[in-house]
Motif scaffolding. Structure first.
Motif, mmCIF file in Angstrom:
data_model
loop_
_atom_site.group_PDB
_atom_site.id
_atom_site.type_symbol
_atom_site.label_atom_id
_atom_site.label_comp_id
_atom_site.label_asym_id
_atom_site.label_seq_id
_atom_site.Cartn_x
_atom_site.Cartn_y
_atom_site.Cartn_z
ATOM 1 N N ILE A 154 0.865 -1.176 0.000
ATOM 2 C CA ILE A 154 0.000 0.000 0.000
ATOM 3 C C ILE A 154 0.903 1.228 0.000
ATOM 4 C CG2 ILE A 154 -1.973 1.112 1.061
ATOM 5 C CD1 ILE A 154 -2.462 -1.815 0.357
ATOM 6 N N VAL A 155 0.846 1.999 -1.082
ATOM 7 C CA VAL A 155 1.723 3.160 -1.252
ATOM 8 C C VAL A 155 0.909 4.446 -1.095
ATOM 9 C CG1 VAL A 155 3.332 4.345 -2.785
ATOM 10 C CG2 VAL A 155 3.166 1.854 -2.834
ATOM 11 N N GLY A 156 1.261 5.246 -0.114
ATOM 12 C CA GLY A 156 0.598 6.541 0.061
ATOM 13 C C GLY A 156 1.311 7.591 -0.766
ATOM 14 N N ASP A 157 1.054 7.605 -2.073
ATOM 15 C CA ASP A 157 1.721 8.518 -2.999
ATOM 16 C C ASP A 157 0.823 9.719 -3.295
ATOM 17 O OD1 ASP A 157 3.567 9.565 -4.776
ATOM 18 O OD2 ASP A 157 3.890 7.666 -5.818
ATOM 19 N N ARG A 158 1.395 10.736 -3.924
ATOM 20 C CA ARG A 158 0.637 11.952 -4.240
ATOM 21 C C ARG A 158 -0.120 11.856 -5.553
ATOM 22 N NH1 ARG A 158 5.203 16.572 -2.745
ATOM 23 N NH2 ARG A 158 5.380 16.065 -0.519
ATOM 24 N N VAL A 159 0.152 10.842 -6.335
ATOM 25 C CA VAL A 159 -0.494 10.715 -7.641
ATOM 26 C C VAL A 159 -1.884 10.116 -7.470
ATOM 27 C CG1 VAL A 159 1.703 10.488 -8.821
ATOM 28 C CG2 VAL A 159 0.530 8.436 -8.017
ATOM 29 N N ASP A 160 -2.629 10.026 -8.586
ATOM 30 C CA ASP A 160 -3.990 9.506 -8.542
ATOM 31 C C ASP A 160 -4.021 8.047 -8.113
ATOM 32 O OD1 ASP A 160 -4.904 11.959 -9.378
ATOM 33 O OD2 ASP A 160 -4.960 11.408 -11.506
ATOM 34 N N GLN A 161 -5.219 7.609 -7.751
ATOM 35 C CA GLN A 161 -5.406 6.229 -7.320
ATOM 36 C C GLN A 161 -4.999 5.242 -8.404
ATOM 37 O OE1 GLN A 161 -9.625 6.237 -6.483
ATOM 38 N NE2 GLN A 161 -9.275 6.397 -4.292
ATOM 39 N N TYR A 162 -4.471 4.100 -7.977
ATOM 40 C CA TYR A 162 -4.215 3.018 -8.930
ATOM 41 C C TYR A 162 -4.175 1.689 -8.190
ATOM 42 C CZ TYR A 162 0.717 3.382 -7.420
ATOM 43 O OH TYR A 162 1.870 3.429 -6.679
ATOM 44 N N TYR A 163 -4.381 0.641 -8.947
ATOM 45 C CA TYR A 163 -4.261 -0.719 -8.435
ATOM 46 C C TYR A 163 -3.596 -1.567 -9.506
ATOM 47 C CZ TYR A 163 -5.426 -5.599 -7.593
ATOM 48 O OH TYR A 163 -5.341 -6.953 -7.447
ATOM 49 N N GLU A 164 -2.559 -2.290 -9.123
ATOM 50 C CA GLU A 164 -1.885 -3.206 -10.034
ATOM 51 C C GLU A 164 -1.590 -4.507 -9.283
ATOM 52 O OE1 GLU A 164 -1.404 -2.609 -13.167
ATOM 53 O OE2 GLU A 164 -1.904 -0.489 -13.145
ATOM 54 N N ASN A 165 -1.606 -5.586 -10.013
ATOM 55 C CA ASN A 165 -1.175 -6.867 -9.451
ATOM 56 C C ASN A 165 0.041 -7.329 -10.239
ATOM 57 O OD1 ASN A 165 -1.206 -10.041 -9.461
ATOM 58 N ND2 ASN A 165 -2.304 -9.409 -7.621
ATOM 59 N N TYR A 166 1.170 -7.382 -9.555
ATOM 60 C CA TYR A 166 2.425 -7.738 -10.219
ATOM 61 C C TYR A 166 3.070 -8.890 -9.465
ATOM 62 C CZ TYR A 166 7.086 -7.275 -12.249
ATOM 63 O OH TYR A 166 8.275 -7.520 -12.890
ATOM 64 N N GLU A 167 3.253 -10.017 -10.145
ATOM 65 C CA GLU A 167 3.857 -11.198 -9.529
ATOM 66 C C GLU A 167 3.139 -11.574 -8.230
ATOM 67 O OE1 GLU A 167 6.049 -13.081 -10.906
ATOM 68 O OE2 GLU A 167 6.434 -11.785 -12.643
ATOM 69 N N GLU A 168 1.791 -11.530 -8.306
ATOM 70 C CA GLU A 168 0.924 -11.917 -7.192
ATOM 71 C C GLU A 168 1.038 -10.978 -5.996
ATOM 72 O OE1 GLU A 168 1.459 -15.996 -6.197
ATOM 73 O OE2 GLU A 168 0.916 -16.719 -8.196
ATOM 74 N N CYS A 169 1.551 -9.775 -6.208
ATOM 75 C CA CYS A 169 1.584 -8.750 -5.164
ATOM 76 C C CYS A 169 0.610 -7.641 -5.548
ATOM 77 C CB CYS A 169 2.996 -8.191 -4.993
ATOM 78 S SG CYS A 169 3.102 -6.814 -3.819
ATOM 79 N N ASP A 170 -0.350 -7.344 -4.670
ATOM 80 C CA ASP A 170 -1.302 -6.260 -4.911
ATOM 81 C C ASP A 170 -0.635 -4.933 -4.558
ATOM 82 O OD1 ASP A 170 -3.574 -7.810 -5.714
ATOM 83 O OD2 ASP A 170 -3.847 -8.400 -3.619
ATOM 84 N N ALA A 171 -0.487 -4.057 -5.539
ATOM 85 C CA ALA A 171 0.074 -2.723 -5.321
ATOM 86 C C ALA A 171 -1.059 -1.707 -5.430
ATOM 87 C CB ALA A 171 1.164 -2.421 -6.337
ATOM 88 N N ILE A 172 -1.293 -0.965 -4.354
ATOM 89 C CA ILE A 172 -2.448 -0.074 -4.278
ATOM 90 C C ILE A 172 -2.000 1.302 -3.808
ATOM 91 C CG2 ILE A 172 -4.737 0.263 -3.274
ATOM 92 C CD1 ILE A 172 -4.661 -2.763 -2.589
ATOM 93 N N ASN A 173 -2.509 2.330 -4.469
ATOM 94 C CA ASN A 173 -2.312 3.704 -4.015
ATOM 95 C C ASN A 173 -3.677 4.344 -3.815
ATOM 96 O OD1 ASN A 173 -1.195 6.269 -3.425
ATOM 97 N ND2 ASN A 173 -1.475 6.883 -5.556
ATOM 98 N N PRO A 174 -4.070 4.656 -2.574
ATOM 99 C CA PRO A 174 -5.378 5.277 -2.345
ATOM 100 C C PRO A 174 -5.476 6.686 -2.916
ATOM 101 C CG PRO A 174 -4.476 4.325 -0.327
ATOM 102 C CD PRO A 174 -3.370 4.353 -1.336
ATOM 103 N N GLY A 175 -4.328 7.343 -3.176
ATOM 104 C CA GLY A 175 -4.334 8.714 -3.650
ATOM 105 C C GLY A 175 -4.563 9.694 -2.515
ATOM 106 N N PRO A 176 -4.322 10.981 -2.741
ATOM 107 C CA PRO A 176 -4.540 11.991 -1.694
ATOM 108 C C PRO A 176 -6.019 12.083 -1.334
ATOM 109 C CG PRO A 176 -3.200 12.860 -3.506
ATOM 110 C CD PRO A 176 -3.776 11.568 -3.977
ATOM 111 N N PHE A 177 -6.324 11.993 -0.047
ATOM 112 C CA PHE A 177 -7.717 12.081 0.396
ATOM 113 C C PHE A 177 -8.307 13.445 0.070
ATOM 114 C CE2 PHE A 177 -10.916 12.920 3.739
ATOM 115 C CZ PHE A 177 -11.791 11.879 3.458
#
Length: 207
Positions: A154-177
């Motif tokens: 779970i990455v708290g980044d400044r860019v827009d929301q995204y979700y990716e699954n790479y090598e069975e790892c869920d990578a998620i960015n909720p985006g700035p609230f």
């Protein structure tokens, strides 16, 4: 301090939430404390004493932070990841025409986010950048390693929301609230098929 006091007052308006809810606070680049060096320690007690005293299950963790949900390992990391990589890349990311799902389709911002996540996971490190760009406490460098891959990042980044699954790892960015009051509901164990479980990711918005 006033922002933490305001948050405390909002939570305390709902006694059951204040008593039973679990809150984990992970320091970001703009939070008080020692900044600019990874990993970061928790937010100092001076700023959070009111929240700690009134919210029973408030946990102030380090950045990054690792949690375990039954057999699932989840890593939380708050940083301007995409921005740092854009400023220090040598070659402009390009879209590959192969079968790699991580690199296919999407807008320019989505492509940059996918490149950043792929770089971090392929390097098995949350800060694959020169020390001049991202200083590290070497004695705690192990906290930034991603080998073996966690079940979710779970990455708290400044860019827009995204979700990716790479090598069975869920990578998620909720985006700035603050950007549209967006948030993500993540269920580590969602759909179950035989001996395999699939996570459930739901992007939501406060209207």
């Amino acid at each position: 301090i006033s922002y933490f006091d305001d948050l405390t007052n909002i939570i305390c308006k709902y006694p059951n939430v204040a008593k039973e809810g679990r809150f984990v606070f992970i320091p970001g680049p703009n939070d008080p404390g020692i900044t600019g060096v990874l990993p970061r320690g928790p937010i100092p007690n001076f700023f959070t004493s009111s929240l700690r005293s009134k919210v029973k299950h408030a946990i102030f963790a380090s950045n990054p932070c690792r949690m375990r949900f039954f057999t699932k390992e989840i890593v939380f990391f708050r940083d301007d990841l995409v921005g740092k990589m854009r400023r220090h890349c040598l070659l402009e990311p390009r879209e590959d025409n192969d079968e790699d799902e991580m690199m296919s389709g999407g807008s320019g911002q989505q492509q940059l986010s996918r490149h950043a996540i792929k770089t971090v996971l392929d390097q098995s490190h949350l800060s694959p950048l020169p020390l001049s760009a991202s200083p590290i406490y070497w004695q705690h460098d192990h906290a930034l390693r991603l080998y073996p891959f966690p079940d979710a990042l779970i990455v708290g980044d400044r860019v827009d929301q995204y979700y990716e699954n790479y090598e069975e790892c869920d990578a998620i960015n909720p985006g700035p609230f603050s950007n549209g009051f967006n948030f993500v509901v993540y269920r580590p164990i969602g759909e179950v098929k035989g001996n395999e479980t699939k996570a459930d990711v739901e992007f939501s918005q406060i209207e």
